[in-house]
Structure formats: C-alpha cells, structure tokens
Design a protein around this motif. Structure first.
Motif, mmCIF file in Angstrom:
data_model
loop_
_atom_site.group_PDB
_atom_site.id
_atom_site.type_symbol
_atom_site.label_atom_id
_atom_site.label_comp_id
_atom_site.label_asym_id
_atom_site.label_seq_id
_atom_site.Cartn_x
_atom_site.Cartn_y
_atom_site.Cartn_z
ATOM 1 N N ALA A 107 0.798 -1.368 -0.270
ATOM 2 C CA ALA A 107 -0.041 -0.251 -0.138
ATOM 3 C C ALA A 107 0.861 1.339 -0.036
ATOM 4 O O ALA A 107 0.197 2.123 -0.665
ATOM 5 C CB ALA A 107 -0.882 -0.298 1.205
ATOM 6 N N ALA A 108 1.921 1.270 0.317
ATOM 7 C CA ALA A 108 3.306 2.198 0.389
ATOM 8 C C ALA A 108 3.752 2.551 -0.583
ATOM 9 O O ALA A 108 5.071 3.225 -0.764
ATOM 10 C CB ALA A 108 3.992 2.406 1.883
ATOM 11 N N GLY A 109 3.409 1.754 -1.888
ATOM 12 C CA GLY A 109 4.628 1.001 -3.322
ATOM 13 C C GLY A 109 5.643 0.993 -3.213
ATOM 14 O O GLY A 109 6.026 1.366 -3.970
ATOM 15 N N ILE A 110 5.833 0.088 -2.131
ATOM 16 C CA ILE A 110 7.073 -0.825 -2.011
ATOM 17 C C ILE A 110 6.975 -2.203 -3.035
ATOM 18 O O ILE A 110 5.306 -2.239 -2.964
ATOM 19 C CB ILE A 110 6.971 -1.116 -0.832
ATOM 20 C CG1 ILE A 110 7.960 -0.233 0.056
ATOM 21 C CG2 ILE A 110 8.487 -2.407 -0.656
ATOM 22 C CD1 ILE A 110 8.314 -0.153 1.620
ATOM 23 N N ASN A 111 7.711 -1.809 -3.975
ATOM 24 C CA ASN A 111 6.955 -3.203 -4.971
ATOM 25 C C ASN A 111 7.195 -5.269 -4.524
ATOM 26 O O ASN A 111 7.499 -4.679 -3.442
ATOM 27 C CB ASN A 111 8.230 -3.556 -6.287
ATOM 28 C CG ASN A 111 9.719 -3.988 -6.134
ATOM 29 O OD1 ASN A 111 9.655 -4.706 -5.401
ATOM 30 N ND2 ASN A 111 10.331 -3.453 -5.854
ATOM 31 N N LEU A 112 6.398 -5.757 -4.861
ATOM 32 C CA LEU A 112 5.619 -7.639 -4.605
ATOM 33 C C LEU A 112 7.348 -7.718 -3.932
ATOM 34 O O LEU A 112 7.323 -8.171 -2.855
ATOM 35 C CB LEU A 112 5.143 -8.211 -4.959
ATOM 36 C CG LEU A 112 4.941 -9.318 -5.030
ATOM 37 C CD1 LEU A 112 4.026 -9.183 -4.091
ATOM 38 C CD2 LEU A 112 4.084 -9.989 -6.266
ATOM 39 N N VAL A 113 8.276 -7.431 -4.432
ATOM 40 C CA VAL A 113 9.641 -8.344 -4.598
ATOM 41 C C VAL A 113 10.564 -8.163 -3.449
ATOM 42 O O VAL A 113 10.573 -8.616 -1.880
ATOM 43 C CB VAL A 113 10.652 -8.398 -5.681
ATOM 44 C CG1 VAL A 113 12.038 -9.422 -5.191
ATOM 45 C CG2 VAL A 113 10.021 -9.761 -6.876
ATOM 46 N N ALA A 114 10.278 -6.795 -3.364
ATOM 47 C CA ALA A 114 10.582 -6.275 -2.446
ATOM 48 C C ALA A 114 10.091 -6.361 -0.930
ATOM 49 O O ALA A 114 10.371 -6.360 0.250
ATOM 50 C CB ALA A 114 11.467 -4.780 -2.582
#
Length: 144
Positions: free
Chosen positions: A109-116
C-alpha cells in the motif's frame, strides 16, 4: 583457522542450523505447492483465487509440519512431549502468518514493489519465528 571456525560454529550453532532448516522448509513447502499445482490444477501459472488459496494452504501446512519436526530435533534439540509443543508451534506460526499478511499489505500500500515487500516481510517473519520458537515453544527448562 579451523579451530576458529569450529568455535564460531559452536557459538552460533542454533542460529546457523535454524537458517539451514528454514531453507529446507522453504524447499519442501514450495515443492508440495508445485506438486499440488501439477496434480490439481495442471500447472497453472495464473491461479484463480480459489486455486491460490488451495496452493497457499498446501504450502503453509507442509511448511509448518516440516518445520516443527526439524526445529524440534535439529535446532532446539527438544525432549519435551510433542503434545505440549505442537499446539504452541502452530499458534506461533499462525501469528507470523498474520504478521506476513499485515506487513505485505502495509508495504505494498506504501508503494513498495512485491519482491522488495516479500523480502522485508520474510526477514521479519524469520526473526519472529525464531523468537517464538526459542522463547515460547521450545523453551529449555532450567535445572532445579
């Protein structure tokens, strides 16, 4: 040099073995998930929500079962009755499963990508699983 390595291993044996067992748990649980995918859903790479739920459940259950026995035997070397430890182990793994869900929701939700987000969450879950196992599930009794 070899003596230094042996001393370091002895000092950090529990954590080293825990990480090895964790890696093996991942391999076993993913293998079960992909075998279930092959047997039940013809190796779909785009599972429906129902298929995803089934595969995630197979993955989690297999991982918990494998992790319980390997952590008990090789990491914490417990001799306590399984009937006392197993419910606590499952409860602790449910707690960290919920932690994983919450962390993943917050990070994505904070915009961090799925892998990270997955890596960050996995690190937090591994640490929490170790703490729960060490302090709650496989506590060593103090000598009287």
């Amino acid at each position: 040099m070899i003596e230094k390595c042996k001393a370091l291993y002895k000092q950090y044996e529990e954590i080293i073995v825990y990480l090895i067992v964790g890696f093996l748990t991942t391999v076993v649980s993913w293998a079960a998930k992909f075998i279930a995918n092959a047997l039940l859903f013809h190796n779909t790479m785009y599972p429906t929500p129902f298929e995803n739920t089934v595969l995630s459940t197979v993955n989690w259950v297999t991982g918990v079962i494998f992790a319980f026995f390997t952590n008990r035997r090789f990491v914490f070397k417990s001799r306590e009755p399984m009937r006392k430890e197993a419910p606590k182990f499952v409860l602790s793994r449910v707690a960290t499963w919920i932690l994983d869900i919450v962390v993943m929701q917050l990070l994505t939700a904070a915009g961090i990508n799925l892998v990270a987000a997955s890596v960050i969450s996995a690190v937090l879950v591994v640490i929490a699983n170790y703490i729960f196992s060490k302090l709650f599930v496989f506590r060593k009794k103090r000598p009287d």
